[in-house]
Structures are given as C-alpha cells and as structure tokens.
Design a protein around this motif. Structure first.
Motif, PDB file in Angstrom:
ATOM      1  N   ASP A 179       0.822  -1.211   0.000  1.00  0.00           N
ATOM      2  CA  ASP A 179       0.000   0.000   0.000  1.00  0.00           C
ATOM      3  C   ASP A 179       0.853   1.257   0.000  1.00  0.00           C
ATOM      4  O   ASP A 179       0.657   2.150  -0.823  1.00  0.00           O
ATOM      5  N   HIS A 180       1.799   1.337   0.938  1.00  0.00           N
ATOM      6  CA  HIS A 180       2.663   2.515   0.966  1.00  0.00           C
ATOM      7  C   HIS A 180       3.946   2.203   1.727  1.00  0.00           C
ATOM      8  O   HIS A 180       4.042   1.185   2.440  1.00  0.00           O
ATOM      9  N   LEU A 181       4.909   3.059   1.550  1.00  0.00           N
ATOM     10  CA  LEU A 181       6.230   2.938   2.187  1.00  0.00           C
ATOM     11  C   LEU A 181       6.460   4.162   3.053  1.00  0.00           C
ATOM     12  O   LEU A 181       6.207   5.290   2.632  1.00  0.00           O
ATOM     13  N   GLU A 182       6.941   3.921   4.251  1.00  0.00           N
ATOM     14  CA  GLU A 182       7.265   5.008   5.185  1.00  0.00           C
ATOM     15  C   GLU A 182       8.722   4.846   5.602  1.00  0.00           C
ATOM     16  O   GLU A 182       9.154   3.746   5.952  1.00  0.00           O
ATOM     17  N   VAL A 183       9.483   5.960   5.555  1.00  0.00           N
ATOM     18  CA  VAL A 183      10.927   5.899   5.794  1.00  0.00           C
ATOM     19  C   VAL A 183      11.328   6.946   6.823  1.00  0.00           C
ATOM     20  O   VAL A 183      10.996   8.130   6.694  1.00  0.00           O
ATOM     21  N   ARG A 184      12.065   6.471   7.828  1.00  0.00           N
ATOM     22  CA  ARG A 184      12.723   7.373   8.782  1.00  0.00           C
ATOM     23  C   ARG A 184      14.172   7.531   8.307  1.00  0.00           C
ATOM     24  O   ARG A 184      14.934   6.553   8.265  1.00  0.00           O
ATOM     25  N   THR A 185      14.530   8.754   7.955  1.00  0.00           N
ATOM     26  CA  THR A 185      15.794   8.993   7.240  1.00  0.00           C
ATOM     27  C   THR A 185      17.029   8.831   8.107  1.00  0.00           C
ATOM     28  O   THR A 185      18.125   8.640   7.588  1.00  0.00           O
ATOM     29  N   GLY A 186      16.882   8.917   9.407  1.00  0.00           N
ATOM     30  CA  GLY A 186      18.036   8.790  10.297  1.00  0.00           C
ATOM     31  C   GLY A 186      18.700  10.105  10.642  1.00  0.00           C
ATOM     32  O   GLY A 186      19.485  10.174  11.598  1.00  0.00           O
ATOM     33  N   GLU A 187      18.424  11.167   9.900  1.00  0.00           N
ATOM     34  CA  GLU A 187      19.021  12.471  10.225  1.00  0.00           C
ATOM     35  C   GLU A 187      18.259  13.077  11.396  1.00  0.00           C
ATOM     36  O   GLU A 187      17.017  13.187  11.332  1.00  0.00           O
ATOM     37  N   PRO A 188      18.934  13.447  12.473  1.00  0.00           N
ATOM     38  CA  PRO A 188      18.248  13.947  13.670  1.00  0.00           C
ATOM     39  C   PRO A 188      17.397  15.178  13.363  1.00  0.00           C
ATOM     40  O   PRO A 188      17.794  16.061  12.607  1.00  0.00           O
ATOM     41  N   GLY A 189      16.185  15.168  13.952  1.00  0.00           N
ATOM     42  CA  GLY A 189      15.301  16.322  13.832  1.00  0.00           C
ATOM     43  C   GLY A 189      14.558  16.427  12.521  1.00  0.00           C
ATOM     44  O   GLY A 189      13.807  17.394  12.337  1.00  0.00           O
ATOM     45  N   ARG A 190      14.703  15.469  11.609  1.00  0.00           N
ATOM     46  CA  ARG A 190      14.022  15.554  10.318  1.00  0.00           C
ATOM     47  C   ARG A 190      12.830  14.594  10.293  1.00  0.00           C
ATOM     48  O   ARG A 190      12.862  13.513  10.891  1.00  0.00           O
ATOM     49  N   PRO A 191      11.772  14.969   9.598  1.00  0.00           N
ATOM     50  CA  PRO A 191      10.567  14.126   9.586  1.00  0.00           C
ATOM     51  C   PRO A 191      10.745  12.905   8.680  1.00  0.00           C
ATOM     52  O   PRO A 191      11.639  12.850   7.838  1.00  0.00           O
ATOM     53  N   SER A 192       9.871  11.943   8.885  1.00  0.00           N
ATOM     54  CA  SER A 192       9.837  10.780   8.006  1.00  0.00           C
ATOM     55  C   SER A 192       9.214  11.167   6.668  1.00  0.00           C
ATOM     56  O   SER A 192       8.523  12.175   6.540  1.00  0.00           O
ATOM     57  N   VAL A 193       9.474  10.361   5.664  1.00  0.00           N
ATOM     58  CA  VAL A 193       8.864  10.577   4.352  1.00  0.00           C
ATOM     59  C   VAL A 193       7.984   9.380   4.032  1.00  0.00           C
ATOM     60  O   VAL A 193       8.213   8.264   4.514  1.00  0.00           O
TER      61      VAL A 193
END
Length: 393
Positions: free
Chosen positions: A290-304
């Motif tokens: 259905d969809h993909l959610e990614v936590r980028t690992g860079e502190p303080g940045r939102p997931s995409v």
C-alpha cells in the motif's frame, strides 16, 4: 519536602513524555498485524477457505477448483458430507478422483431347510392292487378229478393265489434350495474432523479427516454413502487443494544515487517486493504494498512517505516530487555517525501491506489483513568536495 517535590516533578515529566517515545523497531524480517491480534486469521472467499499469518503468509484451500461462487452453489442443495465409505487400504487417498464403488465380494450361499420328501416307489416292487379300469385276467377252470382204481383217493385241492408282498417305499429328498446371502463387509470410513460454518457452509481452514474400519452390509439403510454415491458437488467439496503465497519484502535503496551528497534530492524506494497472486477458479488472493514510510536517520528531520513501493528516480530527472516519490535531501553528512556501519545514517523503513481476496476473478478485491514488513539501510551521505588549485606565480 524538597525531595518529595522533586520526585513528583520527575514522575510528571515521565508521564508527559511517555506517549512521545517511539516504539521499538520490529525485528528484521518480522511483521505485525495492524487490525487486531497477531494470530492467524481465517475466512472464506467463493468456494475457498483461506488463512493469513502475522508474518505475511497467506494460504487458500478451494473446493471444486474454486469455480463456484459459494459453497452453497457448489453443493447445489445437497447436504455437507460428514462421513463416507471407501475400500479398505484407502488411507492414502480419502478423496479419489474416480467415483467407482468398492468391488463386491463373492456371495456366500445360504442353505435353507429342505422341503418334505416326496415318496418314490421302488422300481423293483410288485404292486398288490390292480389298477382301476384295467380288465381282470380270467381265472382258469378247476380241473375235474379222474376216478382211479382206488376209491379212497383224496381229491386234489384247488390252488390258491400266493399273496404278493407290499413293496417298501424309499423316500428320495428334494434337492436343497440355495440362495445368495449378503455378507458383512469391512470398509474404511472417513469423516470430517470439524463442522462447517452453519451459515455459509464453508469448511474450516484446519479441516481434517479421521478414519476407522467399519462393517456394513451394502443394503443397510443406516450405512454412510460410498464415495461414488456422493454428488459431484459433495465430492468437490471434500477435494480441497492448498495454494500458498507469501509477502516478500524488498530491499531499501536510494536513487538516482546510492551515496547521496548534502543537498542532493534522492528518493527512497524498495525493489524486489512481491505479494504474488494465488488463484483457483474465480477465487484470488494476493498481497499489495500500500505505501512505504521511511525514517531517514538524520536527527530532527521528519519521516517521508509514498504510495506503493516508491518510484525510483532516473539520473537527470527533473520531476522529483509526487505522492509516489519518497524524496529527501540531507543537510548534514553521515561522517562520525555511530551505527552498525560507521559513518552512515541508520535509515529504517516500513512496508505497509494489505492482503486481499477476490471472488470474481480479480474484478473486485476486499482487504482481509494489514501487515507491516521492516526494511533497513545504512546510508552514507557525503559532502561536496571542493578542489582548490593554487594560482601560478
């Protein structure tokens, strides 16, 4: 009092921040059910019953090849067969393809009691009575005595008929009458282990069979039916074939560069993800990302987040946005980051899958389960290197 106040304050801070603590990442390769308990799920679609697991597996067992739209349609008014008879030694194939009845054994004769014997006259005997209506033989005349010289001669007696002995009757018994009698036969009785759904008549997914040897006469009205006596729909109901599918998670990558630089827009996506379709007749089952959610690992940045598996970007592509693109641009390098791979960002993604079923050959689909599959990537992000060339003197 100061110590008590400090303790109460600390508890208040913990309570306020408890809801914001991120959940622990799922074990790699695992999955969890989003819509309820993490156990197996069961149901039916068309003439098939299905099972789903929390780890992304799905199975379908179909009756009648899955061509009927429901179990009631498959049975066509016949009852659900609960037990049936097979020849002895059929344990390896309780639902045979042919519909031949067991071969009957040779009939054993039953000797009935003999009838009353009919007297048969002895052919050697002489009858005593003269048959009625036959002429009587003439009796010869008595001879007259001739006088002799001796006046005192005794006259000759008239001979009398010698009585005939009555013959003895010999009783010859009538041949005994023999008729075939139906013997008791030993059959293999197979029965369902579980009852079907009382509304849909769908068998449970864990349906099994039990067997035992029983004795019946073929004419016994109380015996279970032979396999050959079941209707075509009843045999199809019991002849279930299992098909299996599984959600295969993909590999998390970035494009167009696998080692992006600071400020470069890249897109996260997964490649190789698959929820292959299984089918039988009109029934279908599949996994859909259905969809993909990614936590980028860079502190303080939102997931995409992006739909499906995420679109990969080609080198030089100018369009790097859209609901199907998990685009992101890092602001800091990964140098000095401490993860499983030094100097990389711990990128953690989640694939959100839906397991679906269809009873009309894929024209429409229904969601029956949601499953998450984790994907991971240790990503190196570099900075732009500037080459300084000194001026010639």
């Amino acid at each position: 009092m100061r110590r008590l106040g400090a303790l109460l304050g600390a508890l208040a801070v913990v309570a306020a921040t408890a809801g914001t603590v991120p959940a622990q990442a799922a074990e790699a390769g695992g999955a969890r059910l989003l819509s309820g308990a993490a156990g197996d799920g069961f149901g039916s679609v068309g003439a098939c019953s299905y099972r789903t697991s929390a780890t992304g597996g799905y199975w379908m067992r179909c009756s009648g090849g899955g061509t009927a739209r429901s179990y009631r349609e498959l049975l066509a008014g016949a009852p659900v067969p609960t037990c049936w008879l097979l020849p002895r030694g059929s344990e390896a194939n309780l639902t045979p393809k042919d519909a031949k009845p067991p071969a009957p054994p040779s009939a054993r004769p039953l000797v009935r009691s003999a009838t009353q014997p009919t007297p048969t006259p002895d052919p050697t005997g002489t009858p005593t009575a003269t048959p009625t209506g036959q002429p009587t033989a003439p009796v010869p005349p008595t001879p007259t005595a001739i006088p002799t010289a001796t006046p005192t001669a005794t006259p000759t007696a008239t001979p009398t008929a010698t009585p005939t002995a009555t013959p003895t009757e010999i009783l010859t018994p009538t041949p005994t009458e023999t008729v075939p009698v139906e013997p008791l036969e030993t059959f293999l009785e197979a029965c369902l282990t579980t009852s079907p759904n009382p509304v849909t008549l769908a068998p449970t997914y864990d349906l099994g069979f039990t067997t035992r040897e029983v004795e019946f006469r073929r004419s016994d009205p109380t015996r279970p039916p032979f396999w050959s006596e079941l209707t075509t729909g009843q045999r199809a109901y019991l002849d279930r074939v299992e098909r299996q599918g599984n959600i295969d998670r993909g590999t998390l990558v970035t494009s167009p560069s696998r080692t992006p630089r600071i400020g470069q827009t890249v897109a996260f996506s997964v490649v190789g993800a698959d929820g292959r379709q299984i089918e039988a007749g009109l029934s279908r089952m599949r996994g859909v990302l259905d969809h993909l959610e990614v936590r980028t690992g860079e502190p303080g940045r939102p997931s995409v987040r992006c739909t499906g598996s995420g679109r990969t970007l080609e080198a030089g592509a100018t369009d790097r946005t859209g609901e199907d693109v998990c685009s992101f641009a890092y602001r800091q390098t990964s140098a000095g980051r401490s993860t499983t791979r030094p100097d990389t960002y711990p990128v953690r993604g989640t694939e959100h899958w839906r397991i679906q079923v269809s009873a009309d050959a894929g024209a429409t689909w229904d969601d029956v389960r949601a499953v998450e599959r984790p994907v991971e990537l240790d990503l190196r992000v570099t900075e732009i290197q500037t080459l300084v060339v000194p001026l010639a003197p």
